[in-house]
Structures are given as structure tokens and as C-alpha cells.
Motif scaffolding. Sequence first.
Motif, PDB file in Angstrom:
ATOM      1  N   LYS A 308       0.841  -1.191   0.000  1.00  0.00           N
ATOM      2  CA  LYS A 308       0.000   0.000   0.000  1.00  0.00           C
ATOM      3  C   LYS A 308       0.876   1.240   0.000  1.00  0.00           C
ATOM      4  O   LYS A 308       2.004   1.225   0.465  1.00  0.00           O
ATOM      5  N   HIS A 389       1.272 -11.847   7.720  1.00  0.00           N
ATOM      6  CA  HIS A 389       0.003 -11.435   8.335  1.00  0.00           C
ATOM      7  C   HIS A 389      -1.097 -12.483   8.120  1.00  0.00           C
ATOM      8  O   HIS A 389      -2.270 -12.131   8.013  1.00  0.00           O
ATOM      9  N   ALA A 418     -11.846  -2.557  14.551  1.00  0.00           N
ATOM     10  CA  ALA A 418     -11.593  -3.729  13.704  1.00  0.00           C
ATOM     11  C   ALA A 418     -12.884  -4.174  13.041  1.00  0.00           C
ATOM     12  O   ALA A 418     -13.983  -3.968  13.572  1.00  0.00           O
ATOM     13  N   LYS A 421     -13.911  -7.920   6.741  1.00  0.00           N
ATOM     14  CA  LYS A 421     -14.425  -7.432   5.459  1.00  0.00           C
ATOM     15  C   LYS A 421     -15.477  -8.367   4.895  1.00  0.00           C
ATOM     16  O   LYS A 421     -15.285  -9.595   4.865  1.00  0.00           O
ATOM     17  N   VAL A 452     -10.703 -11.648   5.607  1.00  0.00           N
ATOM     18  CA  VAL A 452      -9.718 -10.617   5.919  1.00  0.00           C
ATOM     19  C   VAL A 452     -10.269  -9.735   7.035  1.00  0.00           C
ATOM     20  O   VAL A 452     -11.376  -9.200   6.942  1.00  0.00           O
ATOM     21  N   SER A 454      -9.538  -6.310   9.188  1.00  0.00           N
ATOM     22  CA  SER A 454      -8.812  -5.050   9.103  1.00  0.00           C
ATOM     23  C   SER A 454      -8.834  -4.355  10.460  1.00  0.00           C
ATOM     24  O   SER A 454      -9.894  -4.239  11.083  1.00  0.00           O
ATOM     25  N   ALA A 456      -7.527  -0.809  12.542  1.00  0.00           N
ATOM     26  CA  ALA A 456      -7.067   0.568  12.340  1.00  0.00           C
ATOM     27  C   ALA A 456      -7.000   1.285  13.681  1.00  0.00           C
ATOM     28  O   ALA A 456      -7.616   0.868  14.668  1.00  0.00           O
ATOM     29  N   GLN A 465      -4.235   0.686   7.645  1.00  0.00           N
ATOM     30  CA  GLN A 465      -4.969  -0.409   8.286  1.00  0.00           C
ATOM     31  C   GLN A 465      -4.152  -1.687   8.204  1.00  0.00           C
ATOM     32  O   GLN A 465      -3.655  -2.052   7.142  1.00  0.00           O
ATOM     33  N   TYR A 466      -4.034  -2.359   9.353  1.00  0.00           N
ATOM     34  CA  TYR A 466      -3.296  -3.612   9.401  1.00  0.00           C
ATOM     35  C   TYR A 466      -4.264  -4.737   9.079  1.00  0.00           C
ATOM     36  O   TYR A 466      -5.313  -4.869   9.716  1.00  0.00           O
ATOM     37  N   GLU A 467      -3.942  -5.510   8.064  1.00  0.00           N
ATOM     38  CA  GLU A 467      -4.846  -6.570   7.611  1.00  0.00           C
ATOM     39  C   GLU A 467      -4.306  -7.949   7.968  1.00  0.00           C
ATOM     40  O   GLU A 467      -3.119  -8.229   7.782  1.00  0.00           O
ATOM     41  N   LYS A 469      -5.063 -11.936   7.167  1.00  0.00           N
ATOM     42  CA  LYS A 469      -5.783 -12.894   6.331  1.00  0.00           C
ATOM     43  C   LYS A 469      -5.994 -14.171   7.135  1.00  0.00           C
ATOM     44  O   LYS A 469      -5.035 -14.755   7.660  1.00  0.00           O
TER      45      LYS A 469
END
Length: 473
Positions: A308, A389, A418, A421, A452, A454, A456, A465-467, A469
Motif C-alpha cells: 500500500k 500477516h 476492527a 471485510k 480478511v 482489518s 485501524a 490499516q493492518y490486515e 488474512k
Amino acid sequence: MKQSIIGLLTLALLAGLGLSSCSLNSRQEVNAGGETYNPSAEKITFSFAAPRGLPTTYAIHDQAEWAINGNKITLYEFLAGTKTYVKTHTVDLTGPGPEYQASLTAADFVGAGNTIHAGENRFFLFVANDEPLTGLTADVTTVDQVMSRLISRMQSANASCNVLLQGGSYLPMVGVAKIGTESTSIPMSGASTINVDLIRAVARIDIQTTMKATAAHPEYKEVIIKDAVLKNAYDRTAVGEHRATGLTTVGGVKTFATIPAGGVSPSQQYNGVMGKLSKAFYLYETPKALVSKDQAPVVDITVEYDGKEHHVEVPFYQNGAVVPVKRNYLYTIILGPKESPVPPVTGQGVSFAIAVNEWNGPVNVTESLNLLAPAQGATLPAGYDAKTHKLTVAAAGVSNVQIPFVSNFARSTSTIVANAKGNPDWVQLSYAGSLMTLTVKPNTTGAKRTAVVSVADASFPTAYQYEIKIEQD
């Protein structure tokens, strides 16, 4: 600024190199004591200190930053007493450089057949790589007036900073002739050695990224320089005490160096240096009286981190004061792991510093790149890969997995938000303060599934934002 380890350009001044003689109007001067004086026999030797040296000491790294365009230098001649203008000369230099030679005699300054009055010395101002000024009037225009008009080229908004260089290639330089280290009153007779320290009229900014995965921190990811623009750049400069007066600031200044299509990576060499964008910007120095942060130059760097893009603004401002940008200085902005003075609190803490190559020691400015991540040293769930991640979960699922986060944002309240998604019904999460709790229901579909999550900073929910998976068998 007096440098050590300086190359000397000895200019033994001979007659007849394209310089027209200079008549001093009605002056018919006599030499003190009445002895015979022959201007054509009076040689004047100038010793030029070229602005070049070791890369770690000077704002200079290659020939392009000390070369003199066309082997010509402009000389403005003034009467030393009144500091009024006499004539402009173009001095032709010979030699391949960086050591040049040229020749003049006193006759080139006083005119054929004239003699020198004992008190009528000269003040000499040399300018390289800038167009000669016009509209100067003999016996009227002063040194101050000439200095206030140099340098000729201006920085424009949303334009490359190469407009500051003559022909886009040659750095403007200025020097005043002196006897010893102080006196600028130069006699037209005698065997004194005259020194001229040529100083670049611009400063330089380099940008270097050192942030990447290491053996000690495999969770680190590369910070790749994708673009940079300069804000609050001052549009012009002058010399002497007239530096940077009556100026305006411009923004959107583009880099001098070309940034590769893929950006500048900390894992690759560019011109022999890992992760460095050399010659990112040339710029004029800041006025002496700057006090507020909104007056300071700012380098807006676009970086890629974890796939990103982010903007890192690096202001020349520290501890409530503007960090002055000075001509002939090299400023290196270094992006790297936030490990000083204490280890990073996030696995991806990134800071910047401005290293200043000058003789009074470095000026360091440290702020945080806006990131957040699981708290370093915390016990993370089994199956979680901090490098990718990714959290791998068995078909049976997991309950109440806790992951503590830490934010690097300035003014952060250390509170997160958090969300999963797409709101998958098999992922449940809650968060309180900096702690996220995650539950993954059993997978009865017979096929792998992914989601996922997310995370923030609650104070900056639309920023980084830290994602995570989630992959479930």
C-alpha cells in the motif's frame, strides 16, 4: 564556510584571453612614490578553492557538481573603497578540470596606459554557472545591489528543481576574492596570492530507505520510495547578507533525479548505494528569520509499504524551531526501523532522520511513520505468521484468540477499531482499547475458506490499516 581537503584551481591571470580592457573613465592615476608602473607587467594570481571533496563531508559527489560550464567564469569588478561597479569580465579557463588555469594582468582592469593610485584597490566577485547581470552602471551600481540580484534562475511551483541549474546541469557558484582569510581589498600590484572560495548557491537533499526484513526482525517489510515532492521551497536566492530576502514559497517541486519505475528499494543499489535516491532535490537556502513550522521546507515522500502507498511528510522543523537549509550543504533523509533510542514497540515501527553533512554536527529530526501492528513481544496465536500477516486455522476453529496492537500515530489514544471485510458469518471479533479478540467458527463446508480482518487506529480509522488474512481448512 571554510572547508578542509579542498582542491585548488590556480588561475594565473595572463592577458589576451578574450577580455576587453577596462577604462576607468577620467581616472589617470599615479603610482605612490612616483616610480614607474607598467600594468601589463603586473600579474595577479587567484587561487580558487573548488567546492568538492569526500562524499561524507561535502555536498558534492561527482564532476557535475563542481564543473564550470564552458570553462568560463564571470568576474564583477568593483572599486574596493566605494564598492561601486567598474566592469564585468568573462574569464576563459583552460585545462580539463577540476584544475583550471587562466591569465590576466592589471592592465586588463585599469586600461592600457593607465596607472594605479595607491588607494584604489579592487573588490572582485566571481560567479560560475549563472548568466551575467545586465543593466549595471559604472561608478553607480554597488556591490550590495549586484549581490541582491544574484542568482538569476528561479524555482517555479510544480516544476522540476533542475531549473536552478544552468542548462539543467551546472550548479551556480559564487566566491569573493580575499587576501588571506579576511581582506577583500585587492591591490593591483604586488605578489600577493588572492584566494577565492567558490560556494554553491544551492543545497541538496538525498532520500534513503533502509527499512526491510532482517534476521532479527523478519516481520519487517520494505519501505519503497515511489515519489517525492518538495513543499515550501524558496523561489530565489542572493549572496552575502542579501541571501533569501523578499521571497515567496512554491510547492509541488519535482525531483532532479529520475525515480525508477518500480521505486527505490532498500534491497537494491542505486549509483552504488543501497536504497538511496541521490540528488532528489536541489533547493535554495531558507531565510535566516524563519520561526514557524509552516514556513519550513517539507519533503512529501510517497512510499509503498506492505503493498500500500503512504505519504511521509518530513518537515525541516525540530524541537519547536525551523532547521535551516544552508547553501552548499547536503541533507539526507533516512527512512529506517524505529530502533533508536529504544527498540520499536510495533514490529513495523519506522522513523525518519535528517542527516546534515556540515561541520557543526548532525541535526536529527525523528518522527514516526503512521503504522500500527501487533505489539512486539506479545504472545501471538498459534498458526499466525507475522511476516505474511496470515492466521491459519484448523477446520475445528478457534475461540477467543487475542491479539494486542500498538499504534505509532502521533496523538494516538492506543485504541483500535476492527472489522471483518464482507461480514462473513463464521468470523466473530470484538475489540476493547488496543486488544482484539477473534473467534473462528468450525468449518463444515468441506472446502477451504478465507477472510480478511482489518484493524485501524480509532483516532485515524481511514489511514493505515493492518490486515490479517484468515485461512481455514
